[in-house]
Write a protein that holds these residues in place. Structure first.
Motif, PDB file in Angstrom:
ATOM      1  N   ALA A 191     -19.375  71.204  67.263  1.00 34.13           N
ATOM      2  CA  ALA A 191     -19.367  72.462  66.524  1.00 34.13           C
ATOM      3  C   ALA A 191     -18.042  72.597  65.788  1.00 34.13           C
ATOM      4  CB  ALA A 191     -19.567  73.636  67.478  1.00 34.13           C
ATOM      5  N   PRO A 192     -18.014  73.255  64.624  1.00 32.28           N
ATOM      6  CA  PRO A 192     -16.755  73.416  63.870  1.00 32.28           C
ATOM      7  C   PRO A 192     -15.687  74.082  64.738  1.00 32.28           C
ATOM      8  CG  PRO A 192     -18.624  74.081  62.519  1.00 32.28           C
ATOM      9  CD  PRO A 192     -19.167  73.832  63.895  1.00 32.28           C
ATOM     10  N   PRO A 193     -14.428  73.616  64.670  1.00 36.52           N
ATOM     11  CA  PRO A 193     -13.356  74.204  65.480  1.00 36.52           C
ATOM     12  C   PRO A 193     -13.221  75.719  65.316  1.00 36.52           C
ATOM     13  CG  PRO A 193     -12.602  72.147  64.512  1.00 36.52           C
ATOM     14  CD  PRO A 193     -13.949  72.440  63.913  1.00 36.52           C
ATOM     15  N   ALA A 194     -13.592  76.233  64.146  1.00 39.93           N
ATOM     16  CA  ALA A 194     -13.488  77.684  63.933  1.00 39.93           C
ATOM     17  C   ALA A 194     -14.377  78.460  64.898  1.00 39.93           C
ATOM     18  CB  ALA A 194     -13.869  78.023  62.494  1.00 39.93           C
ATOM     19  N   GLN A 195     -15.419  77.819  65.436  1.00 40.15           N
ATOM     20  CA  GLN A 195     -16.346  78.507  66.327  1.00 40.15           C
ATOM     21  C   GLN A 195     -15.844  78.579  67.768  1.00 40.15           C
ATOM     22  OE1 GLN A 195     -20.346  76.995  66.053  1.00 40.15           O
ATOM     23  NE2 GLN A 195     -20.414  77.126  63.818  1.00 40.15           N
ATOM     24  N   TRP A 196     -14.950  77.652  68.170  1.00 39.09           N
ATOM     25  CA  TRP A 196     -14.510  77.643  69.567  1.00 39.09           C
ATOM     26  C   TRP A 196     -12.987  77.646  69.727  1.00 39.09           C
ATOM     27  CZ3 TRP A 196     -11.543  73.344  69.927  1.00 39.09           C
ATOM     28  CH2 TRP A 196     -11.871  72.246  69.134  1.00 39.09           C
ATOM     29  N   GLY A 197     -12.239  77.435  68.645  1.00 38.00           N
ATOM     30  CA  GLY A 197     -10.782  77.339  68.750  1.00 38.00           C
ATOM     31  C   GLY A 197     -10.135  78.607  69.286  1.00 38.00           C
ATOM     32  N   ARG A 198     -10.553  79.754  68.796  1.00 39.90           N
ATOM     33  CA  ARG A 198      -9.948  81.015  69.239  1.00 39.90           C
ATOM     34  C   ARG A 198     -10.195  81.248  70.726  1.00 39.90           C
ATOM     35  NH1 ARG A 198     -10.981  86.999  66.480  1.00 39.90           N
ATOM     36  NH2 ARG A 198      -9.522  88.146  67.823  1.00 39.90           N
ATOM     37  N   ALA A 199     -11.403  80.917  71.201  1.00 40.60           N
ATOM     38  CA  ALA A 199     -11.726  81.102  72.616  1.00 40.60           C
ATOM     39  C   ALA A 199     -10.853  80.212  73.496  1.00 40.60           C
ATOM     40  CB  ALA A 199     -13.200  80.801  72.862  1.00 40.60           C
ATOM     41  N   VAL A 200     -10.603  78.966  73.062  1.00 46.24           N
ATOM     42  CA  VAL A 200      -9.751  78.060  73.841  1.00 46.24           C
ATOM     43  C   VAL A 200      -8.309  78.559  73.844  1.00 46.24           C
ATOM     44  CG1 VAL A 200      -8.858  75.704  74.005  1.00 46.24           C
ATOM     45  CG2 VAL A 200     -11.257  76.085  73.426  1.00 46.24           C
ATOM     46  N   ARG A 201      -7.825  79.055  72.707  1.00 46.53           N
ATOM     47  CA  ARG A 201      -6.458  79.591  72.659  1.00 46.53           C
ATOM     48  C   ARG A 201      -6.309  80.795  73.595  1.00 46.53           C
ATOM     49  NH1 ARG A 201      -7.123  78.556  67.095  1.00 46.53           N
ATOM     50  NH2 ARG A 201      -7.575  80.756  66.683  1.00 46.53           N
ATOM     51  N   LYS A 202      -7.299  81.657  73.609  1.00 49.55           N
ATOM     52  CA  LYS A 202      -7.262  82.817  74.502  1.00 49.55           C
ATOM     53  C   LYS A 202      -7.273  82.367  75.954  1.00 49.55           C
ATOM     54  CE  LYS A 202      -9.814  87.056  75.601  1.00 49.55           C
ATOM     55  NZ  LYS A 202     -11.036  87.860  75.274  1.00 49.55           N
ATOM     56  N   LEU A 203      -8.057  81.339  76.268  1.00 52.23           N
ATOM     57  CA  LEU A 203      -8.123  80.827  77.632  1.00 52.23           C
ATOM     58  C   LEU A 203      -6.783  80.246  78.061  1.00 52.23           C
ATOM     59  CD1 LEU A 203     -10.203  80.320  79.944  1.00 52.23           C
ATOM     60  CD2 LEU A 203     -10.562  78.048  78.957  1.00 52.23           C
ATOM     61  N   ALA A 204      -6.078  79.581  77.125  1.00 51.10           N
ATOM     62  CA  ALA A 204      -4.814  78.918  77.452  1.00 51.10           C
ATOM     63  C   ALA A 204      -3.668  79.902  77.666  1.00 51.10           C
ATOM     64  CB  ALA A 204      -4.445  77.932  76.341  1.00 51.10           C
ATOM     65  N   VAL A 205      -3.844  81.162  77.266  1.00 50.56           N
ATOM     66  CA  VAL A 205      -2.796  82.153  77.504  1.00 50.56           C
ATOM     67  C   VAL A 205      -2.596  82.375  78.994  1.00 50.56           C
ATOM     68  CG1 VAL A 205      -2.207  84.600  77.226  1.00 50.56           C
ATOM     69  CG2 VAL A 205      -3.117  83.312  75.288  1.00 50.56           C
ATOM     70  N   ARG A 206      -3.675  82.325  79.751  1.00 48.71           N
ATOM     71  CA  ARG A 206      -3.596  82.635  81.182  1.00 48.71           C
ATOM     72  C   ARG A 206      -3.739  81.404  82.078  1.00 48.71           C
ATOM     73  NH1 ARG A 206      -3.564  87.142  84.091  1.00 48.71           N
ATOM     74  NH2 ARG A 206      -4.418  87.132  86.207  1.00 48.71           N
ATOM     75  N   HIS A 207      -4.391  80.373  81.591  1.00 48.99           N
ATOM     76  CA  HIS A 207      -4.710  79.225  82.441  1.00 48.99           C
ATOM     77  C   HIS A 207      -4.180  77.926  81.841  1.00 48.99           C
ATOM     78  CE1 HIS A 207      -7.500  81.841  84.647  1.00 48.99           C
ATOM     79  NE2 HIS A 207      -7.980  82.210  83.473  1.00 48.99           N
ATOM     80  N   ASP A 208      -4.020  76.908  82.692  1.00 50.37           N
ATOM     81  CA  ASP A 208      -3.802  75.544  82.219  1.00 50.37           C
ATOM     82  C   ASP A 208      -5.157  75.005  81.784  1.00 50.37           C
ATOM     83  OD1 ASP A 208      -1.052  75.345  82.663  1.00 50.37           O
ATOM     84  OD2 ASP A 208      -1.349  74.892  84.779  1.00 50.37           O
ATOM     85  N   VAL A 209      -5.253  74.539  80.548  1.00 49.95           N
ATOM     86  CA  VAL A 209      -6.534  74.132  79.985  1.00 49.95           C
ATOM     87  C   VAL A 209      -6.554  72.626  79.740  1.00 49.95           C
ATOM     88  CG1 VAL A 209      -8.148  74.406  78.062  1.00 49.95           C
ATOM     89  CG2 VAL A 209      -6.864  76.380  78.899  1.00 49.95           C
ATOM     90  N   LEU A 210      -7.628  72.000  80.177  1.00 47.68           N
ATOM     91  CA  LEU A 210      -7.876  70.590  79.907  1.00 47.68           C
ATOM     92  C   LEU A 210      -9.182  70.479  79.136  1.00 47.68           C
ATOM     93  CD1 LEU A 210      -7.580  67.511  80.248  1.00 47.68           C
ATOM     94  CD2 LEU A 210      -8.656  67.741  82.501  1.00 47.68           C
ATOM     95  N   ALA A 211      -9.148  69.846  77.965  1.00 41.46           N
ATOM     96  CA  ALA A 211     -10.342  69.615  77.163  1.00 41.46           C
ATOM     97  C   ALA A 211     -10.741  68.153  77.296  1.00 41.46           C
ATOM     98  CB  ALA A 211     -10.079  69.962  75.701  1.00 41.46           C
ATOM     99  N   ILE A 212     -11.960  67.922  77.750  1.00 37.83           N
ATOM    100  CA  ILE A 212     -12.482  66.561  77.884  1.00 37.83           C
ATOM    101  C   ILE A 212     -13.545  66.364  76.806  1.00 37.83           C
ATOM    102  CG2 ILE A 212     -13.654  64.918  79.383  1.00 37.83           C
ATOM    103  CD1 ILE A 212     -12.500  66.331  81.772  1.00 37.83           C
ATOM    104  N   GLU A 213     -13.235  65.499  75.850  1.00 38.35           N
ATOM    105  CA  GLU A 213     -14.109  65.247  74.706  1.00 38.35           C
ATOM    106  C   GLU A 213     -14.874  63.947  74.936  1.00 38.35           C
ATOM    107  OE1 GLU A 213     -13.642  64.255  69.910  1.00 38.35           O
ATOM    108  OE2 GLU A 213     -11.887  64.396  71.223  1.00 38.35           O
ATOM    109  N   VAL A 214     -16.197  63.988  74.839  1.00 38.37           N
ATOM    110  CA  VAL A 214     -17.016  62.787  75.018  1.00 38.37           C
ATOM    111  C   VAL A 214     -17.498  62.311  73.647  1.00 38.37           C
ATOM    112  CG1 VAL A 214     -17.692  63.321  77.374  1.00 38.37           C
ATOM    113  CG2 VAL A 214     -19.053  64.215  75.509  1.00 38.37           C
ATOM    114  N   VAL A 215     -17.364  61.015  73.410  1.00 34.69           N
ATOM    115  CA  VAL A 215     -17.610  60.445  72.080  1.00 34.69           C
ATOM    116  C   VAL A 215     -18.423  59.171  72.214  1.00 34.69           C
ATOM    117  CG1 VAL A 215     -16.531  59.581  69.970  1.00 34.69           C
ATOM    118  CG2 VAL A 215     -15.396  61.354  71.287  1.00 34.69           C
ATOM    119  N   ASP A 216     -19.344  58.965  71.273  1.00 35.03           N
ATOM    120  CA  ASP A 216     -20.073  57.704  71.164  1.00 35.03           C
ATOM    121  C   ASP A 216     -19.568  56.955  69.937  1.00 35.03           C
ATOM    122  OD1 ASP A 216     -22.693  56.213  72.184  1.00 35.03           O
ATOM    123  OD2 ASP A 216     -22.717  56.165  69.983  1.00 35.03           O
TER     124      ASP A 216
END
Length: 304
Positions: A191-216
């Motif tokens: 999905a375009p980063p504009a759809q989920w980027g803000r949510a991840v930034r908000k999550l990282a304000v309070r928590h340590d965030v790890l993003a695991i990206e799966v690619v073929d």
């Protein structure tokens, strides 16, 4: 199959996190400790401003090891994850990542929970309005058996047609507010980063965030195999592609590279640690290298 996966994870990863762990993978714990002088790469959110003002030198507040950690996983099981041309399907990597995180956190009274998106995106209708449809919530519970049950629940979740709203899925980890802990987002991030980027930034304000990206690998470049019939797993649309055209293959590779660069840039801007797993490589070896690099960076005063 799940028993073999659990045994494989245990054998390869056991011993990586012995003793007190500092907030697990990306960063230190959340309990305040002593201050030390700032080093390049330190998280500016941990700046100790009173000490900085007194000494006129920038200082950061160190944190001590958490005795109990709560980890939440946002697991994207959109239809696009039911695809793979390497050694595994992308879905297999998602389950493997969940099993790895469960193994690394399910000890010492730690709790592990998850929200699982299964493709049918959009708000739930009727009385459930405000919630996200196609999402399965698995409450955070302590213990090895509960962690194994969570992995089993994810592995047996049926993927539905459509795409999970990744931003809404991540936001489910923001509400209701939880104590500081670890948040892991597992997805192909198509999905375009504009759809989920803000949510991840908000999550990282309070928590340590790890993003695991799966690619073929076929998502990064096309092979020269003539005419290919491709089906979009999220919409069912059928496309014919002439892969013998070198210009088309070049444009595809350039667009794919730009897409992955945008994903990495958005995650870096959010302050999230980023682990990429490929269906054509050894995902356990990649995970071990990532954990070792994070631990090494932490000893040098960096957390990202």
């Amino acid at each position: 199959m799940l028993s073999r996966l659990q045994l494989l994870v245990t054998r390869r990863l056991d011993g990586l996190l012995q003793g007190d762990y500092l907030g697990l993978l990306p960063g230190p714990g959340s309990e305040a400790g002593e201050s030390r002088e700032y080093r390049p790469g330190d998280d500016v959110r941990r700046m100790d401003w009173p000490v900085t003002a007194r000494t006129t030198l920038p200082h950061v507040r160190q944190t001590v090891a958490d005795r109990e950690l709560e980890t939440w996983l946002a697991v994207d099981l959109s239809a696009s994850l039911d695809f793979g041309t390497g050694r595994w399907l992308k879905r297999d990597l998602v389950v493997a990542a969940v099993a790895t995180m469960a193994h690394l956190t399910a000890r010492g009274g730690n709790r592990v929970g998850a929200v699982v998106g299964t493709g049918a995106a959009g708000p739930a209708p009727g009385p459930a309005a405000g919630r996200v449809s196609g999402v399965r919530r698995l409450p955070a519970r302590p213990g090895r058996k509960e962690a194994q049950g969570l992995v089993r629940a994810v592995a047996t979740t049926r993927i539905r047609p459509g795409r999970t709203d990744l931003g809404a899925l991540v936001n489910m980890l923001n509400s209701p507010p939880r104590r500081r802990g670890m948040a892991v987002v597992i997805s192909d991030f198509l999905a375009p980063p504009a759809q989920w980027g803000r949510a991840v930034r908000k999550l990282a304000v309070r928590h340590d965030v790890l993003a695991i990206e799966v690619v073929d690998p076929r998502e990064l470049e096309l092979p020269d195999v003539g005419v290919l019939e491709l089906v979009d797993p999220e919409t069912g649309d059928l496309h014919e592609v002439q892969t013998a055209d070198p210009k088309l293959r070049r444009r595809y590779a350039e667009a794919a590279s730009a897409q992955r660069t945008a994903i990495a840039t958005e995650l870096r801007a959010a302050g999230a640690a980023h682990l990429r797993l490929r269906t054509d490589s050894d995902w356990l070896l990649d995970t071990v290298r990532f954990v070792a690099a994070q631990r090494h960076a932490r000893t040098r005063g960096t957390t990202r």
